[in-house]
Design an enzyme around this catalytic site. Structure first.
Site, PDB file in Angstrom:
ATOM      1  N   ASP A 169       0.814  -1.208   0.000  1.00 46.46           N
ATOM      2  CA  ASP A 169       0.000   0.000   0.000  1.00 46.46           C
ATOM      3  C   ASP A 169       0.852   1.264   0.000  1.00 46.46           C
ATOM      4  OD1 ASP A 169      -2.181  -1.691   0.221  1.00 46.46           O
ATOM      5  OD2 ASP A 169      -2.245  -1.536   2.401  1.00 46.46           O
ATOM      6  N   LYS A 170       0.255   2.341  -0.447  1.00 45.97           N
ATOM      7  CA  LYS A 170       0.921   3.644  -0.466  1.00 45.97           C
ATOM      8  C   LYS A 170       1.498   4.008   0.905  1.00 45.97           C
ATOM      9  CE  LYS A 170      -0.142   8.577  -0.912  1.00 45.97           C
ATOM     10  NZ  LYS A 170      -1.201   9.590  -1.196  1.00 45.97           N
TER      11      LYS A 170
END
Length: 305
Positions: free
Chosen positions: A137-138
């Site tokens: 994920d970011k």
């Protein structure tokens, strides 16, 4: 043109909201545009964006082919832990998106990889995801592997599918975990209402197994290690929230008003291990906890004294 056939599983949801939260990945404005352009039918009939659906309604959507987009190379520094002719292991910073998508076409890991590697990236995942075998994920920091050619990509992807890929994370979770270790065996699928979220569900789900071990306890928080047996979207975040101990700072699955202020999600992909696709040698890499993680531990340690 691509045709999609969807079956509604929620009563009372508006047609435009249903489309924008579906797995097709449409924005709300694009969903409305397709409805207005008579590219959407409900049970075989044209409809409007405000129509409320019932469970079992069949929605057919015709989506025009997207205009091809070629990710651009950008001179963005990379923390490369290992590199050879077949692959790279990259230590991704928190806040960096892995591959271009709507709203994030620049500044991604892929943009940086194209600058660093040029044409030496696998093409299996297309022009927007060259070389990307798996993603994080970011707002998750840490290690991921990138393939430089299709053969390496295929062999690495097989290891992930067979669950022989080593992935170990560390996280700070909310609350006091009583057990020193445990296994969360709960299937994960798309959330029935908010299609951008995942959840533990028996419906249209895949098996998901997370092993966790307590590393330290603080006042109101627990530092844990997680080893993934499977690799579902948002797996650790969903599983920890499911047992009542969401990842600290998680804006989607976490506690909205935590007592201890922290700037974002505290989740780090610390270790990765795999069999090299060409040499068949097992390789393992470890990333030190990043500064943001250490700073939060220090803050919790001072509070717990």
């Amino acid at each position: 043109m691509t045709e999609h056939k969807l079956t509604c599983d929620v009563n009372g949801i508006r047609l435009d909201k249903f489309l924008s939260s579906s797995e097709i990945g449409l924005s709300r404005s694009m969903a409305v545009n397709l409805i207005d352009s008579e590219k959407v039918t409900v049970n075989g009939k044209l409809s409007n964006k405000k129509q409320k659906l019932c469970i079992g309604d069949v929605v057919c959507v015709t989506v025009p082919d997207p205009v091809p987009y070629e990710a651009k190379a950008e001179n963005i520094p990379l923390d490369i832990v290992y590199e050879d002719d077949d692959l790279l292991v990259v230590n991704k910073p928190k806040g960096m998106v892995v591959h271009p998508a709507a709203g994030n076409y620049e500044g991604t890991l892929v943009n940086a990889l194209l600058w660093h590697c040029g044409d030496s990236l696998s093409g299996i995942n297309g022009v927007l995801r060259p070389g990307i075998v798996h993603r994080i994920d970011k707002d998750t920091s840490g290690l991921l592997i990138v393939a430089k050619n299709d053969q390496s990509h295929q062999k690495l992807a097989e290891q992930i599918k067979e669950h022989s890929f080593t992935r170990e994370y560390e996280a700070i979770v909310f609350g006091f975990l009583k057990n020193d270790r445990g296994v969360i065996d709960a299937p994960i699928g798309r959330h029935p209402v908010d299609r951008k979220k995942m959840c533990v569900t028996e419906k249209n789900s895949k098996n998901a197994v997370t092993n966790y071990e307590v590393l330290n306890r603080y006042k109101g928080y627990t530092h844990i290690k997680c080893i993934l047996q499977t690799g579902r979207t948002h797996q650790i975040r969903v599983h920890m929230a499911y047992i009542g101990h969401p990842v600290s700072g998680d804006s989607v699955y976490g506690v909205k008003n935590e007592k201890v202020a922290f700037n974002g999600q505290c989740l780090h992909a610390r270790k990765i291990g795999f069999v090299h696709p060409k040499t068949n040698e097992y390789m393992e890499f470890v990333s030190d906890l990043p500064p943001y993680f250490k700073e939060f531990i220090n803050k919790l340690s001072n509070i717990s004294k």
